[in-house]
Design an enzyme around this catalytic site. Structure first.
Site, PDB file in Angstrom:
ATOM      1  N   ALA A  14       0.857  -1.179   0.000  1.00  0.00           N
ATOM      2  CA  ALA A  14       0.000   0.000   0.000  1.00  0.00           C
ATOM      3  C   ALA A  14       0.898   1.236   0.000  1.00  0.00           C
ATOM      4  O   ALA A  14       1.640   1.467   0.955  1.00  0.00           O
ATOM      5  CB  ALA A  14      -0.912  -0.001   1.222  1.00  0.00           C
ATOM      6  N   SER A  16       1.071   5.173  -0.101  1.00  0.00           N
ATOM      7  CA  SER A  16       0.281   6.385   0.112  1.00  0.00           C
ATOM      8  C   SER A  16       0.774   7.558  -0.707  1.00  0.00           C
ATOM      9  O   SER A  16       0.065   8.532  -0.908  1.00  0.00           O
ATOM     10  CB  SER A  16       0.316   6.770   1.593  1.00  0.00           C
ATOM     11  OG  SER A  16       1.634   7.166   1.970  1.00  0.00           O
ATOM     12  N   GLY A  17       2.032   7.479  -1.169  1.00  0.00           N
ATOM     13  CA  GLY A  17       2.653   8.629  -1.814  1.00  0.00           C
ATOM     14  C   GLY A  17       3.635   9.317  -0.897  1.00  0.00           C
ATOM     15  O   GLY A  17       4.271  10.304  -1.273  1.00  0.00           O
ATOM     16  N   GLY A  18       3.781   8.775   0.324  1.00  0.00           N
ATOM     17  CA  GLY A  18       4.726   9.334   1.279  1.00  0.00           C
ATOM     18  C   GLY A  18       6.019   8.548   1.331  1.00  0.00           C
ATOM     19  O   GLY A  18       6.162   7.498   0.699  1.00  0.00           O
ATOM     20  N   ASP A  20       7.518   6.945   3.943  1.00  0.00           N
ATOM     21  CA  ASP A  20       7.552   5.696   4.700  1.00  0.00           C
ATOM     22  C   ASP A  20       7.071   4.511   3.869  1.00  0.00           C
ATOM     23  O   ASP A  20       7.705   3.457   3.838  1.00  0.00           O
ATOM     24  CB  ASP A  20       6.703   5.823   5.972  1.00  0.00           C
ATOM     25  CG  ASP A  20       7.331   6.738   7.012  1.00  0.00           C
ATOM     26  OD1 ASP A  20       8.574   6.802   7.060  1.00  0.00           O
ATOM     27  OD2 ASP A  20       6.587   7.387   7.753  1.00  0.00           O
ATOM     28  N   SER A  21       5.927   4.665   3.207  1.00  0.00           N
ATOM     29  CA  SER A  21       5.392   3.543   2.435  1.00  0.00           C
ATOM     30  C   SER A  21       6.274   3.240   1.228  1.00  0.00           C
ATOM     31  O   SER A  21       6.388   2.079   0.807  1.00  0.00           O
ATOM     32  CB  SER A  21       3.951   3.833   1.994  1.00  0.00           C
ATOM     33  OG  SER A  21       3.876   4.966   1.150  1.00  0.00           O
ATOM     34  N   LEU A  40      -4.432   3.748  -2.962  1.00  0.00           N
ATOM     35  CA  LEU A  40      -5.868   3.716  -2.722  1.00  0.00           C
ATOM     36  C   LEU A  40      -6.488   5.073  -3.028  1.00  0.00           C
ATOM     37  O   LEU A  40      -6.142   6.073  -2.395  1.00  0.00           O
ATOM     38  CB  LEU A  40      -6.154   3.325  -1.272  1.00  0.00           C
ATOM     39  CG  LEU A  40      -5.542   2.003  -0.796  1.00  0.00           C
ATOM     40  CD1 LEU A  40      -5.965   1.704   0.622  1.00  0.00           C
ATOM     41  CD2 LEU A  40      -5.933   0.869  -1.732  1.00  0.00           C
ATOM     42  N   CYS A 109      -9.564   3.614   9.536  1.00  0.00           N
ATOM     43  CA  CYS A 109      -9.101   3.350   8.179  1.00  0.00           C
ATOM     44  C   CYS A 109      -8.248   2.087   8.138  1.00  0.00           C
ATOM     45  O   CYS A 109      -8.376   1.256   7.229  1.00  0.00           O
ATOM     46  CB  CYS A 109      -8.311   4.545   7.646  1.00  0.00           C
ATOM     47  SG  CYS A 109      -7.779   4.384   5.933  1.00  0.00           S
ATOM     48  N   GLY A 133       3.801   1.153   5.415  1.00  0.00           N
ATOM     49  CA  GLY A 133       4.929   1.865   6.009  1.00  0.00           C
ATOM     50  C   GLY A 133       4.758   2.163   7.476  1.00  0.00           C
ATOM     51  O   GLY A 133       5.452   3.036   8.015  1.00  0.00           O
ATOM     52  N   CYS A 208      -7.144  13.460   6.579  1.00  0.00           N
ATOM     53  CA  CYS A 208      -6.963  13.604   5.134  1.00  0.00           C
ATOM     54  C   CYS A 208      -8.208  14.114   4.427  1.00  0.00           C
ATOM     55  O   CYS A 208      -8.113  14.809   3.420  1.00  0.00           O
ATOM     56  CB  CYS A 208      -6.516  12.273   4.535  1.00  0.00           C
ATOM     57  SG  CYS A 208      -7.776  10.984   4.521  1.00  0.00           S
TER      58      CYS A 208
END
Length: 374
Positions: A14, A16-18, A20-21, A40, A109, A133, A208
């Site tokens: 998964a 997220s665009g950050g 950590d992930s 997602l 979530c 992440g 978010c």
């Protein structure tokens, strides 16, 4: 005990665009797993979500995730879970505030989206595990049972928001950052070494799906204004409000009370009553909670039997406190060794046995050290 990542797995990361992930996905691929990235899409109108590199599910984040997947060299997809997110997270958030409770949407979530809807779809497609992440660890015992533990670095530990994961979900969860004892700067440096453009991207903050960060305005738009009284512990009216849902237990700022307290000290929100639309305020000492009852427990393993001594965490970035707890008639009864302050119905209480997460439950009622409204 060993970490759950010893054999090659088909992993759905998964993303997220950050940072950590992205690093988690890269580490999973480097460990020899067959990794596919997925972002997602959680909003039918992504522009309404937080942007400016502060969210986790905007168009901007989707593009960042795709670029990271390209650099890592893994397939990448975007999955539309907007309707499920709206029903299970956003509508739940609104309903909880309307009922006078304080929810944690990130925890919901994880429970309903990342390790339910996403995991179910991943398993149906033949994946072995979902990778995120989060900073936490899944440990496999010699008998094959799994445990969720705090991250090696307590400063970054995120096990609190994962306390809702059950045995089945833990069996298919992979957290490559859990053993990392480094600063966030070092994680960013690793991302930069790997050529990931998200290395300098700011962390996500706040909620978010509330684009401007104005939770009270968001709720007012959904629930409408509803004027009511702000009262003190004696029931005397000391102010008015435009919606009880706009307050949380322990809140001090933004009360707009025209009448000062007799002792001149600050007042805090002690109770929120949606039934009569009243908000009760009082001194800080009246926030001290000695015990609570929590419902809808989710156990990271077998449910505890009999009373036991644990540590408890009451908010995502809160500290630990010693408690005795017992599961009785479907509810978790928790008593604090020392009074704790600002505990609100709707929050999650997560129990720990050392670093092991025992489980999580939703706070229903509290009992206070004084005779204040509870």
């Amino acid at each position: 005990m060993t970490e759950i990542s010893q054999r090659p797995l088909r992993v759905l990361a998964a993303m997220s665009g950050g940072v950590d992930s992205a690093v988690a996905a890269a580490r999973a691929a480097e460990a020899g797993h067959d990794v596919t990235g997925v972002h997602l899409a959680l909003s039918a109108n992504p522009q309404s979500f937080r942007t400016g590199a502060r969210g986790c599910c905007t168009i901007e984040d989707s593009r960042d995730a795709r670029r990271a997947a390209d650099v890592i060299g893994i397939p990448f997809y975007v999955w539309d879970l907007a309707e499920r997110f709206r029903e299970d997270v956003v509508e739940d958030f609104v309903a909880e505030y309307e009922a006078g409770r304080t929810p944690n949407p990130c925890l919901r979530c994880n429970e309903k989206i990342k390790f339910a809807a996403l995991l179910d779809k991943a398993l149906a497609l033949g994946f072995d595990a979902v990778c995120t992440g989060h900073y936490a660890k899944v440990i496999v015992n010699e008998d094959g049972t799994r445990e969720l533990h705090r991250a090696s670095d307590m400063a970054k530990d995120q096990s609190y928001v994962l306390g809702v994961l059950d045995d089945r979900q833990l069996a298919h969860a992979l957290f490559p950052l859990g053993d990392t004892v480094t600063t966030k700067d070092e994680i960013r440096a690793e991302a930069e070494r790997r050529g990931l453009a998200v290395a300098k991207k700011p962390d996500s903050h706040d909620i978010c799906f509330i684009a401007d960060g104005d939770t009270q305005g968001f709720l007012a738009n959904r629930l409408g204004k509803s004027e009511g009284d702000i009262v003190d512990e004696s029931g005397a009216v000391v102010g008015t409000h435009e919606g009880a849902y706009g307050f949380t237990i322990g809140q001090r700022k933004g009360l707009r009370i025209g009448t000062p307290a007799p002792d001149g000290k600050p007042r805090y929100v002690l109770d929120i009553s949606p039934v009569n639309n009243k908000v009760t305020v009082g001194p800080a000492a009246s926030l001290d909670v000695t015990a609570l009852t929590a419902i809808k427990p989710r156990w990271c393993g077998a449910a505890p039997t009999g009373p036991g001594t644990y540590t408890a965490q009451l908010r995502a970035h809160g500290g630990e406190t010693t408690v005795t707890a017992e599961f009785v008639d479907g509810a978790l009864e928790v008593t604090f060794a020392e009074p704790v302050r600002g505990v609100a119905p709707g929050q999650a209480v997560v129990l720990y046995d050392g670093t092991r997460v025992v489980g999580s439950a939703t706070i229903a009622t509290t009992r206070r050290a004084t005779t204040a409204v509870a």
